[in-house]
Design an enzyme around this catalytic site. Structure first.
Site, PDB file in Angstrom:
ATOM      1  N   TYR A  53       0.830  -1.209   0.000  1.00 19.36           N
ATOM      2  CA  TYR A  53       0.000   0.000   0.000  1.00 19.36           C
ATOM      3  C   TYR A  53       0.867   1.263   0.000  1.00 19.36           C
ATOM      4  O   TYR A  53       1.866   1.345   0.716  1.00 19.36           O
ATOM      5  CB  TYR A  53      -0.940   0.023   1.203  1.00 19.36           C
ATOM      6  CG  TYR A  53      -2.053  -1.005   1.145  1.00 19.36           C
ATOM      7  CD1 TYR A  53      -2.331  -1.711  -0.026  1.00 19.36           C
ATOM      8  CD2 TYR A  53      -2.839  -1.277   2.258  1.00 19.36           C
ATOM      9  CE1 TYR A  53      -3.350  -2.649  -0.077  1.00 19.36           C
ATOM     10  CE2 TYR A  53      -3.873  -2.210   2.211  1.00 19.36           C
ATOM     11  CZ  TYR A  53      -4.122  -2.893   1.047  1.00 19.36           C
ATOM     12  OH  TYR A  53      -5.135  -3.822   0.995  1.00 19.36           O
ATOM     13  N   LYS A  95       5.648  -7.898 -12.537  1.00 20.18           N
ATOM     14  CA  LYS A  95       4.812  -8.115 -11.364  1.00 20.18           C
ATOM     15  C   LYS A  95       4.641  -9.615 -11.158  1.00 20.18           C
ATOM     16  O   LYS A  95       4.340 -10.359 -12.091  1.00 20.18           O
ATOM     17  CB  LYS A  95       3.449  -7.454 -11.553  1.00 20.18           C
ATOM     18  CG  LYS A  95       2.536  -7.598 -10.347  1.00 20.18           C
ATOM     19  CD  LYS A  95       1.191  -6.922 -10.584  1.00 20.18           C
ATOM     20  CE  LYS A  95       0.269  -7.101  -9.388  1.00 20.18           C
ATOM     21  NZ  LYS A  95      -1.068  -6.473  -9.609  1.00 20.18           N
ATOM     22  N   GLN A 176      -9.913 -13.089   2.907  1.00 16.45           N
ATOM     23  CA  GLN A 176     -10.415 -11.767   2.523  1.00 16.45           C
ATOM     24  C   GLN A 176     -10.736 -11.808   1.028  1.00 16.45           C
ATOM     25  O   GLN A 176      -9.841 -11.977   0.202  1.00 16.45           O
ATOM     26  CB  GLN A 176      -9.365 -10.697   2.834  1.00 16.45           C
ATOM     27  CG  GLN A 176      -9.897  -9.283   2.683  1.00 16.45           C
ATOM     28  CD  GLN A 176      -8.912  -8.219   3.134  1.00 16.45           C
ATOM     29  OE1 GLN A 176      -8.524  -7.348   2.357  1.00 16.45           O
ATOM     30  NE2 GLN A 176      -8.483  -8.276   4.388  1.00 16.45           N
ATOM     31  N   LEU A 208     -18.892  -2.320  -0.884  1.00 12.52           N
ATOM     32  CA  LEU A 208     -19.960  -1.575  -1.552  1.00 12.52           C
ATOM     33  C   LEU A 208     -20.006  -1.872  -3.045  1.00 12.52           C
ATOM     34  O   LEU A 208     -20.925  -1.419  -3.748  1.00 12.52           O
ATOM     35  CB  LEU A 208     -19.791  -0.062  -1.327  1.00 12.52           C
ATOM     36  CG  LEU A 208     -19.750   0.399   0.135  1.00 12.52           C
ATOM     37  CD1 LEU A 208     -19.579   1.911   0.209  1.00 12.52           C
ATOM     38  CD2 LEU A 208     -20.985  -0.043   0.896  1.00 12.52           C
TER      39      LEU A 208
END
Length: 290
Positions: A53, A95, A176, A208
C-alpha cells in the site's frame, strides 16, 4: 496440523488503510493520528494493511503516527498482507507473487518494523500464486506463530481448491475476498459454504462494490426504498445486506471519511428482513432466484 479455530475478536467493520497514504488521501502524521482516534472512538479497532500500500510506504507512515499515540497494544488489531511483488519496486522486472519461506518471514518482520509493533494480529497471503509451495508457506507460518510475530493466519482472494490445498498443512482462519451486492458470486459458487464448513471467516474487500458507479436503476431504486424503510443510508443497507449472511462476513471499509466510518459501524444494528434481502439480490442480478 489442525487445531481448534480460536479466531480473534476483530471489529466490525474493519478500517481499510489502502488509501490513507500515497495511493489516496496522502495523510500527514497528524491526519493519520486523527483518523486512528476517530476509528477507536467509534469502536472500530481493526486496521487492514498490506506491504504494497502506498507503493510500500503506508505501513511505515501509519506506524510513525501510531508510535506517538501511546495506545495499549491490546486495544487495537493490525492486519497485513504480503506476497505481491510490484514491477516498479526493488529489482523486479515483472509483477509477480513470492511465497518462499525466507521471503514470508522477511516480509512480516519488515511490516512489524514499519508498523512499530511486536506482532500482527492477522497475517494474510495477498493473492494465490500458481507457484505456491505449501511446504514453504507452512515452514514460515509455523515459525512466525511460534515466535509470536503473528497471532493468526489467513489468505486473501483464495478459491475453494486453493484453500483446500493449503489446509493440508495449516489452519486458515480468514479469507479476505471481494464480495458485495454487485459481486455476489461467492454466495452461490460454494466458496462461502466451504468457508463456513471449515470455520474460515470471510472479510469483504470493496464491500460496496460498484453500486455508486455502475448500479442499475432497479438496484438503485430498491436500495433507496430499503434505506427509507430501515431509516438508514444507502451505504448502510449495502453493508447490512452482507452482514445478514450466516458466515459472519466482516466488511473492510476503505473510506477516509470519519462520518462514513461511524455510519458503517452503526450498520451492525440494522437487521434486514429475509424477503428484503432477496429483493436486493434480485434487483442486483436482474432476475429472481431459481
Amino acid at each position: 496440523m489442525k487445531q481448534n479455530n480460536k479466531q480473534l475478536k476483530l471489529s466490525t467493520p474493519i478500517q481499510g488503510c489502502m488509501t490513507w497514504g500515497k495511493w489516496g488521501a496522502n495523510f500527514s502524521k497528524q491526519a493519520y493520528q486523527q483518523q486512528i482516534e476517530s476509528c477507536m472512538a467509534s469502536g472500530i479497532t481493526t486496521f487492514d494493511h498490506a506491504d504494497i500500500y502506498g507503493g510500500y510506504t503506508t505501513e511505515a507512515e501509519f506506524g510513525n503516527a501510531l508510535a506517538e499515540m501511546k495506545l495499549k497494544r491490546d486495544s487495537f488489531q493490525l492486519i497485513s498482507k504480503c506476497g505481491i511483488q510490484m514491477d516498479s519496486f526493488r529489482t523486479n522486472k515483472v509483477k509477480h507473487y513470492q511465497y518462499d519461506a525466507a521471503y514470508l518471514i522477511r516480509s512480516v518482520e519488515q511490516s512489524l518494523q514499519h508498523l512499530q509493533t511486536d506482532y500482527l494480529d492477522v497475517f494474510l497471503l495477498h493473492r494465490p500464486s500458481p507457484l505456491l509451495d505449501v511446504e514453504e508457506v507452512q515452514s514460515a507460518v509455523q515459525q512466525l506463530l511460534q515466535e509470536g510475530k503473528i497471532k493468526s493466519f489467513g489468505v486473501s482472494n483464495f478459491n475453494m481448491q486453493q484453500l483446500a490445498l493449503l489446509q493440508q498443512a495449516l489452519q486458515i482462519e480468514y479469507n479476505q475476498i471481494q464480495i458485495s451486492i454487485t459481486h455476489s458470486e461467492s454466495l452461490t459458487n460454494g466458496l462461502l459454504d466451504y468457508m463456513q464448513l471449515h470455520q474460515i471467516q470471510p472479510m469483504a474487500w470493496n464491500p460496496l462494490g460498484n453500486f455508486f458507479k455502475e448500479a442499475s436503476a432497479e438496484l438503485k431504486n430498491t436500495v433507496q426504498k430499503m434505506a427509507a424503510k430501515y431509516e438508514a443510508t444507502e451505504d448502510q443497507i449495502l453493508l447490512a445486506w452482507l452482514r445478514k449472511h450466516p458466515s459472519k462476513i466482516i466488511p473492510v471499509v476503505g473510506t477516509t471519511n470519519p462520518k462514513r466510518m461511524q455510519a458503517a459501524k452503526q450498520t451492525n444494528e440494522i437487521k434486514i428482513d429475509v424477503q428484503d434481502w432477496f429483493a436486493l439480490l434480485e434487483a442486483a442480478r436482474g432476475k429472481q432466484v431459481d
